[in-house]
Design a protein around this motif. Structure first.
Motif, PDB file in Angstrom:
ATOM      1  N   SER A 120      73.196  51.584 -12.259  1.00  0.00           N
ATOM      2  CA  SER A 120      74.558  51.162 -11.531  1.00  0.00           C
ATOM      3  C   SER A 120      74.314  52.320  -9.918  1.00  0.00           C
ATOM      4  O   SER A 120      74.460  51.406  -8.913  1.00  0.00           O
ATOM      5  N   LEU A 121      74.042  53.191 -10.089  1.00  0.00           N
ATOM      6  CA  LEU A 121      73.822  54.092  -8.995  1.00  0.00           C
ATOM      7  C   LEU A 121      72.626  53.747  -8.314  1.00  0.00           C
ATOM      8  O   LEU A 121      72.986  53.715  -6.929  1.00  0.00           O
ATOM      9  N   GLU A 122      71.337  53.766  -8.852  1.00  0.00           N
ATOM     10  CA  GLU A 122      70.221  53.409  -8.170  1.00  0.00           C
ATOM     11  C   GLU A 122      70.115  52.156  -7.424  1.00  0.00           C
ATOM     12  O   GLU A 122      69.361  51.948  -6.388  1.00  0.00           O
ATOM     13  N   ALA A 123      70.653  51.271  -8.174  1.00  0.00           N
ATOM     14  CA  ALA A 123      70.808  49.749  -7.547  1.00  0.00           C
ATOM     15  C   ALA A 123      71.615  49.909  -6.257  1.00  0.00           C
ATOM     16  O   ALA A 123      71.191  48.965  -5.268  1.00  0.00           O
ATOM     17  N   ALA A 162      67.739  57.867   1.552  1.00  0.00           N
ATOM     18  CA  ALA A 162      68.029  56.753   2.575  1.00  0.00           C
ATOM     19  C   ALA A 162      69.250  55.784   2.621  1.00  0.00           C
ATOM     20  O   ALA A 162      69.359  55.130   3.502  1.00  0.00           O
ATOM     21  N   SER A 163      69.862  56.018   1.628  1.00  0.00           N
ATOM     22  CA  SER A 163      71.061  55.381   1.613  1.00  0.00           C
ATOM     23  C   SER A 163      72.273  55.576   2.359  1.00  0.00           C
ATOM     24  O   SER A 163      73.198  54.887   2.810  1.00  0.00           O
ATOM     25  N   GLY A 164      72.107  57.034   2.731  1.00  0.00           N
ATOM     26  CA  GLY A 164      72.963  57.332   3.840  1.00  0.00           C
ATOM     27  C   GLY A 164      74.396  57.927   3.007  1.00  0.00           C
ATOM     28  O   GLY A 164      75.149  58.122   3.787  1.00  0.00           O
ATOM     29  N   ASN A 165      74.423  57.838   1.906  1.00  0.00           N
ATOM     30  CA  ASN A 165      75.505  58.297   0.900  1.00  0.00           C
ATOM     31  C   ASN A 165      75.293  59.445   0.360  1.00  0.00           C
ATOM     32  O   ASN A 165      74.712  59.499  -0.668  1.00  0.00           O
ATOM     33  N   LEU A 166      75.862  60.409   1.215  1.00  0.00           N
ATOM     34  CA  LEU A 166      75.696  61.948   0.383  1.00  0.00           C
ATOM     35  C   LEU A 166      76.141  62.138  -1.159  1.00  0.00           C
ATOM     36  O   LEU A 166      75.437  62.817  -1.883  1.00  0.00           O
ATOM     37  N   LEU A 167      77.330  61.577  -1.269  1.00  0.00           N
ATOM     38  CA  LEU A 167      77.579  61.714  -2.723  1.00  0.00           C
ATOM     39  C   LEU A 167      76.722  60.903  -3.785  1.00  0.00           C
ATOM     40  O   LEU A 167      76.373  61.461  -4.884  1.00  0.00           O
ATOM     41  N   LEU A 168      76.433  59.782  -3.127  1.00  0.00           N
ATOM     42  CA  LEU A 168      75.244  59.041  -4.096  1.00  0.00           C
ATOM     43  C   LEU A 168      74.190  59.700  -4.316  1.00  0.00           C
ATOM     44  O   LEU A 168      73.524  59.928  -5.437  1.00  0.00           O
ATOM     45  N   PHE A 169      73.544  60.298  -3.170  1.00  0.00           N
ATOM     46  CA  PHE A 169      72.344  60.997  -3.242  1.00  0.00           C
ATOM     47  C   PHE A 169      72.472  62.164  -4.048  1.00  0.00           C
ATOM     48  O   PHE A 169      71.594  62.437  -5.177  1.00  0.00           O
ATOM     49  N   GLN A 170      73.574  62.967  -4.191  1.00  0.00           N
ATOM     50  CA  GLN A 170      73.800  64.112  -4.897  1.00  0.00           C
ATOM     51  C   GLN A 170      74.250  63.645  -6.490  1.00  0.00           C
ATOM     52  O   GLN A 170      73.556  64.556  -7.304  1.00  0.00           O
ATOM     53  N   SER A 203      66.376  64.898 -15.675  1.00  0.00           N
ATOM     54  CA  SER A 203      66.301  63.800 -16.978  1.00  0.00           C
ATOM     55  C   SER A 203      65.599  62.571 -16.265  1.00  0.00           C
ATOM     56  O   SER A 203      64.981  61.733 -17.031  1.00  0.00           O
ATOM     57  N   LEU A 204      65.567  62.370 -15.079  1.00  0.00           N
ATOM     58  CA  LEU A 204      65.059  61.027 -14.683  1.00  0.00           C
ATOM     59  C   LEU A 204      63.420  61.456 -14.672  1.00  0.00           C
ATOM     60  O   LEU A 204      62.680  60.433 -14.931  1.00  0.00           O
ATOM     61  N   GLU A 205      62.916  62.630 -14.195  1.00  0.00           N
ATOM     62  CA  GLU A 205      61.596  62.977 -14.542  1.00  0.00           C
ATOM     63  C   GLU A 205      61.122  62.756 -15.943  1.00  0.00           C
ATOM     64  O   GLU A 205      59.936  62.382 -16.116  1.00  0.00           O
ATOM     65  N   ALA A 206      62.017  63.262 -16.863  1.00  0.00           N
ATOM     66  CA  ALA A 206      61.378  63.325 -18.176  1.00  0.00           C
ATOM     67  C   ALA A 206      61.341  61.995 -18.714  1.00  0.00           C
ATOM     68  O   ALA A 206      60.498  61.338 -19.325  1.00  0.00           O
ATOM     69  N   GLN A 207      62.219  61.148 -18.230  1.00  0.00           N
ATOM     70  CA  GLN A 207      62.259  59.787 -18.693  1.00  0.00           C
ATOM     71  C   GLN A 207      61.111  58.952 -18.229  1.00  0.00           C
ATOM     72  O   GLN A 207      60.439  58.260 -18.789  1.00  0.00           O
ATOM     73  N   SER A 208      60.646  59.104 -16.952  1.00  0.00           N
ATOM     74  CA  SER A 208      59.546  58.401 -16.193  1.00  0.00           C
ATOM     75  C   SER A 208      58.373  59.086 -16.983  1.00  0.00           C
ATOM     76  O   SER A 208      57.534  58.267 -17.248  1.00  0.00           O
ATOM     77  N   ARG A 209      58.110  60.422 -17.177  1.00  0.00           N
ATOM     78  CA  ARG A 209      57.001  60.766 -17.909  1.00  0.00           C
ATOM     79  C   ARG A 209      56.668  60.010 -19.421  1.00  0.00           C
ATOM     80  O   ARG A 209      55.584  59.643 -19.724  1.00  0.00           O
ATOM     81  N   GLY A 243      67.838  41.761  -2.760  1.00  0.00           N
ATOM     82  CA  GLY A 243      66.636  41.978  -3.460  1.00  0.00           C
ATOM     83  C   GLY A 243      66.039  43.412  -3.961  1.00  0.00           C
ATOM     84  O   GLY A 243      65.455  43.310  -5.249  1.00  0.00           O
ATOM     85  N   ALA A 244      66.237  44.303  -3.161  1.00  0.00           N
ATOM     86  CA  ALA A 244      66.063  45.777  -3.487  1.00  0.00           C
ATOM     87  C   ALA A 244      67.013  46.254  -4.784  1.00  0.00           C
ATOM     88  O   ALA A 244      66.401  46.807  -5.515  1.00  0.00           O
ATOM     89  N   ALA A 245      68.343  45.802  -4.688  1.00  0.00           N
ATOM     90  CA  ALA A 245      69.044  46.073  -5.651  1.00  0.00           C
ATOM     91  C   ALA A 245      68.584  45.401  -6.924  1.00  0.00           C
ATOM     92  O   ALA A 245      68.567  46.122  -7.988  1.00  0.00           O
ATOM     93  N   LEU A 246      68.244  44.217  -7.027  1.00  0.00           N
ATOM     94  CA  LEU A 246      67.774  43.438  -8.134  1.00  0.00           C
ATOM     95  C   LEU A 246      66.446  43.909  -8.814  1.00  0.00           C
ATOM     96  O   LEU A 246      66.537  44.112  -9.774  1.00  0.00           O
ATOM     97  N   CYS A 247      65.727  44.572  -7.803  1.00  0.00           N
ATOM     98  CA  CYS A 247      64.388  44.866  -8.018  1.00  0.00           C
ATOM     99  C   CYS A 247      64.520  46.298  -8.964  1.00  0.00           C
ATOM    100  O   CYS A 247      63.903  46.524  -9.800  1.00  0.00           O
ATOM    101  N   MET A 248      65.530  47.060  -8.543  1.00  0.00           N
ATOM    102  CA  MET A 248      65.772  48.316  -9.206  1.00  0.00           C
ATOM    103  C   MET A 248      66.462  48.122 -10.423  1.00  0.00           C
ATOM    104  O   MET A 248      66.183  48.880 -11.214  1.00  0.00           O
ATOM    105  N   ARG A 249      67.412  47.230 -10.548  1.00  0.00           N
ATOM    106  CA  ARG A 249      67.936  46.874 -11.950  1.00  0.00           C
ATOM    107  C   ARG A 249      66.971  46.349 -12.888  1.00  0.00           C
ATOM    108  O   ARG A 249      66.979  46.754 -13.942  1.00  0.00           O
ATOM    109  N   ALA A 250      65.772  45.577 -12.388  1.00  0.00           N
ATOM    110  CA  ALA A 250      64.788  45.046 -13.291  1.00  0.00           C
ATOM    111  C   ALA A 250      63.850  46.301 -13.645  1.00  0.00           C
ATOM    112  O   ALA A 250      63.445  46.202 -14.821  1.00  0.00           O
ATOM    113  N   HIS A 251      63.627  47.248 -12.700  1.00  0.00           N
ATOM    114  CA  HIS A 251      62.834  48.352 -13.042  1.00  0.00           C
ATOM    115  C   HIS A 251      63.594  49.184 -14.090  1.00  0.00           C
ATOM    116  O   HIS A 251      63.125  49.503 -14.987  1.00  0.00           O
TER     117      HIS A 251
END
Length: 238
Positions: A112-115, A164-172, A180-186, A219-227
Motif C-alpha cells: 500500500s505504502l510503496e505503490a 522522490a514521492s515528495g511526501n515526508l511522512l510516506l518516506f519516513q 525488515s525491507l532489506e531482510a526480506q529482499s535478501r 503504471g508505476a503503482a501497478l508495477c510496484m504492487r506486482a513486485h
C-alpha cells in the motif's frame, strides 16, 4: 515556588511516569507547541504534575525515545525540531518477531505504502532522483549473485522512490521498515536458485524505474504492487 504558566493536571498515584508522558503529549498537542519550543524545567514540571523529578526525568526520557523532545545537559527540554521514525522502526522489528502472519502483513503494508510512493514519484521525481534510481538499477544488475549486496541496493532504491514521492511522512514510514525491507529482499534473493528467476526480479526493478521516468503514475503503482506480490510468493515458499 511560583506557578509556571505551563499548567498541567495533577496525577493519580498509579503509573505516574506513563501518566506524565500522556499529560505532556496532550499539552504539547493542545497548545500546538512548535518545534524548538522549550518546555518548563524538570522542577516546574514536577510541581505542576505533583510528582517527583525522578518521575519527570523518566517521562522525558520516554518522550525523547519517541522522538518528541530533545534533551541537552543543563537546559530545559525542547520540542524536537525534526521528525524521528526510529520508534516505528523498533515497533516493526518487534512485530516481525512476535506476530503471526507478520511477513504477509508487512508485505500488505509495504504494498500500500510503496505503490502510492511509486505513483507520486512518477509525478514528482526530479532529474537527479531519476538518475540515482537508474544508477542503483545498474549496480543491482551486477550483484544478482550476491544476495546481501543486492538487498542493500534494493533497499536504497525503494527508499529513493519513497523520497522522490515528495511526501515526508510516506518516506519516513517506509524508511521505518528499512531493516525488515532489506531482510526480506535478501531472503527472497537467496531462495531464487536459477538465473532466470534472479533476472526476473531485476527486470521488475528496471520496469519500475522506467515507468517512473516516463511519468506513468498508474503504471508505476501497478508495477510496484506486482513486485510486492511476486516477492511475497517467494518468501512463503518452504
Amino acid at each position: 515556588m511560583s506557578a509556571h504558566p505551563f499548567v498541567l493536571g495533577r496525577l493519580e498515584r498509579t503509573s505516574l511516569s506513563e501518566q506524565a508522558v500522556q499529560s505532556l503529549l496532550q499539552r504539547i498537542e493542545e497548545q500546538q507547541l512548535q518545534p524548538g519550543t522549550p518546555l518548563p524545567s524538570e522542577a516546574q514540571l514536577g510541581e505542576s504534575l505533583g510528582v517527583s523529578r525522578t518521575v519527570v526525568r523518566e517521562a522525558l526520557r520516554t518522550l525523547k525515545g519517541l522522538g518528541v523532545v530533545e534533551i541537552a545537559n543543563g537546559k530545559n527540554p525542547i520540542v524536537r525540531r525534526d521528525l524521528d521514525a526510529s520508534a516505528l522502526g523498533i515497533y516493526f522489528s518487534r512485530a516481525l518477531q512476535v506476530l503471526e502472519n507478520s511477513t504477509d502483513d508487512l508485505m500488505d503494508v509495504r504494498a500500500s505504502l510503496e505503490a502510492r510512493a511509486a505513483e507520486l514519484a512518477a509525478r514528482r521525481r526530479t532529474p537527479a532522483q531519476l538518475t540515482r534510481m537508474s544508477e542503483l538499477v545498474v549496480q543491482m544488475q551486477a550483484q544478482l549473485r550476491q544476495p546481501a549486496v543486492y538487498a542493500s541496493l534494493d533497499t536504497e532504491l525503494h527508499l529513493e522512490i519513497a523520497r522522490a514521492s515528495g511526501n515526508l511522512l510516506l518516506f519516513q514510514m517506509i524508511g521505518s521498515v528499512r531493516a525488515s525491507l532489506e531482510a526480506q529482499s535478501r531472503q527472497g534473493m537467496e531462495r531464487r536458485k536459477t538465473e532466470a528467476s534472479l533476472q526476473k526480479v531485476q527486470d521488475a526493478h528496471v520496469e519500475l524505474v522506467e515507468r517512473i521516468g516516463l511519468g506513468d503514475a498508474e503504471g508505476a503503482a501497478l508495477c510496484m504492487r506486482a513486485h510486492m506480490e511476486s516477492a511475497l510468493k517467494v518468501l512463503k515458499k518452504r
